[in-house]
Design a protein around this motif. Sequence first.
Motif, PDB file in Angstrom:
ATOM      1  N   SER A  15     -15.660  15.949  48.867  1.00  0.00           N
ATOM      2  CA  SER A  15     -16.436  15.669  47.660  1.00  0.00           C
ATOM      3  C   SER A  15     -17.718  14.915  47.968  1.00  0.00           C
ATOM      4  O   SER A  15     -18.708  15.039  47.253  1.00  0.00           O
ATOM      5  CB  SER A  15     -15.611  14.841  46.675  1.00  0.00           C
TER       6      SER A  15
ATOM      7  N   ALA B 167     -18.689   5.347  46.831  1.00  0.00           N
ATOM      8  CA  ALA B 167     -17.436   5.809  46.210  1.00  0.00           C
ATOM      9  C   ALA B 167     -16.408   4.689  46.186  1.00  0.00           C
ATOM     10  O   ALA B 167     -16.438   3.781  47.021  1.00  0.00           O
ATOM     11  CB  ALA B 167     -16.872   6.986  47.004  1.00  0.00           C
TER      12      ALA B 167
ATOM     13  N   TYR C 194     -18.901   7.907  42.812  1.00  0.00           N
ATOM     14  CA  TYR C 194     -17.615   8.628  42.776  1.00  0.00           C
ATOM     15  C   TYR C 194     -16.434   7.674  42.628  1.00  0.00           C
ATOM     16  O   TYR C 194     -16.452   6.570  43.177  1.00  0.00           O
ATOM     17  CB  TYR C 194     -17.414   9.401  44.083  1.00  0.00           C
TER      18      TYR C 194
ATOM     19  N   TYR D 261     -18.523  10.530  38.885  1.00  0.00           N
ATOM     20  CA  TYR D 261     -17.812  11.736  39.278  1.00  0.00           C
ATOM     21  C   TYR D 261     -16.384  11.285  39.583  1.00  0.00           C
ATOM     22  O   TYR D 261     -16.196  10.322  40.346  1.00  0.00           O
ATOM     23  CB  TYR D 261     -18.422  12.347  40.537  1.00  0.00           C
TER      24      TYR D 261
ATOM     25  N   GLN E 209     -12.276  12.096  40.611  1.00  0.00           N
ATOM     26  CA  GLN E 209     -11.206  12.986  41.086  1.00  0.00           C
ATOM     27  C   GLN E 209      -9.901  12.208  41.039  1.00  0.00           C
ATOM     28  O   GLN E 209      -9.878  11.011  41.326  1.00  0.00           O
ATOM     29  CB  GLN E 209     -11.459  13.406  42.522  1.00  0.00           C
TER      30      GLN E 209
END
Length: 480
Positions: A320, A410, A437, A456, A458
């Motif tokens: 990612s 992230a 992220y 973002y 996940q």
Amino acid sequence: MPIKNICCLGAGYVGGPTCSVIALKCPEIKVTVADLSKERIKQWNSDRLPIYEPGLDEVVMSCRGKNLFFTNDVHAAILEADLIFISVNTPTKNFGNGKGRAADLKYVESAARLIADIAKSNKIVVEKSTVPVRAAESISKILMANQKPGITYQILSNPEFLAEGTAINDLLYPDRVLIGGEESPSGKEAIEALCSIYEHWITRKNILTTNTWSSELSKLAANALLAQRISSINSLSAVCEATGADISEVARAVGLDSRIGPKFLQASIGFGGSCFQKDILNLVYICECLNLPEVASYWQQVIDMNEYQKSRFTSKVIESLFNTVTGKNICILGFAFKKNTGDTRESPAIYVVKTLLDEGASLKIYDPKVLESQIIEDLTYPAICESPEEVMKNVMICKDAYSAAKECHAIVICTEWDEFTALDYNKIYSEMMKPAYIFDGRKILDHQALVDIGFYVQTIGKRLNRPAELRCWNSSPGVI
Ligand code: NAD
Ligand code: UDX
């Protein structure tokens, strides 16, 4: 004869809390926890106990010095005890026959030999450590081969089912206590003596007695079945990510079937902790030794699936981030193997961190309870790293989540600490590199709220609502 003196060999995560609760509930019994480690005993006798466990401090402080004692004087503790718990570590063997799978019983054997050398009166010896089936036979052989005239031993199996983070509650309100022993009259008498201790706070119907081998195997079986559920749900999380199903919805739907039940169906980055992997590997090894290769490979799959889940999650992080994390700052929230403990044994965070370091990332790590020295030890342990200084150049241990996330590309959530759900993610977002992220390896955050902020996101077992046609690197914030 009623038990007046208990000794526990091993002042670890099991021996310490278990004996503290016994002391609390049995004020007329003297409980002495003895360990060879000077450092550990010093900590048990200090204001800062060697393990973090909710509720433990209160129990220890209310009994210590009255009927609860921590000592390095193993000799005196064994001498005066009527009943001795063996609560020493039984790690996976890292050498010789059975390397990487069999349980290393050297500490259990050393405890049995100590008892044989020191004892001058009858003893009930209770195996509390998790051991292979028929380990009690080895303890018995050592004791009988060194038996002094007039001294008798009874060996019982009494495996411990507490989980870290909830140990005190688990000890106070266990689903059951399991005691295995010989079916002879003296065996039954020993079982009764141990029952009478637990009956101070547990009703008799929750104390299950079996033969010794059933008791030993039940402990391995319980851990294998619990870990199997996690591997099963984690395997389905991969199917969810590939299809658009949501693993939380699937877990809820199947968990409402009373035959399946809702517990232990939380998909994650994989299970950790000192027990599951070690005990399943032990079971696999036992099956191989018993010439049961099909059974061995069945249980091996539970471990293999766990490895797959850890690597699947870490690969997703790297992919990612445009397939490279070299030189990027990544914040790791949580290093313990689960919340409410400072224990890092087999923590999936170690795998994630190590892989990201191998890929050249710079890491900022925060965990509310894991000591900095423990993180450094885990990351520089010779078996996983040849150049400790080089590794630590790229690791910063932070005092809080905000400083850990600042200027990072992230955030990776590795442990489900409650405090991570209450963070101000607007503030965190404003201080991060963009695109920012979040990889939620524990499924604890409000993902839509994070997407709305601009992250973002996940997570495990769920594709978040972002139209397929927008799923490209340069599109607006959302879920990849
Ligand atoms: P641990 O490593 O925290 O503690 C073991 C202690 O035993 C150490 O402090 C060590 O110094 C001491 N020791 C070793 N040999 C000794 C000897 N001869 N005399 C006195 N002390 C000695 O281990 P733990 O997590 O408490 O686990 C103990 C056992 O209980 C293991 O078999 C484990 O599988 C089982 N178990 C652990 C848990 C858990 O949540 N940690 C739960 C259930 C069962
Ligand atoms: C386990 C057993 O639960 C306990 O009965 C035994 O005595 C010792 O081993 P423990 O390892 O302390 O206890 O914690 P546990 O709550 O079982 O969690 C083990 C690992 O599985 C953790 O990493 C946890 O995060 C993970 N887990 C647990 C999941 O990923 N999903 C779940 O649904 C439950």
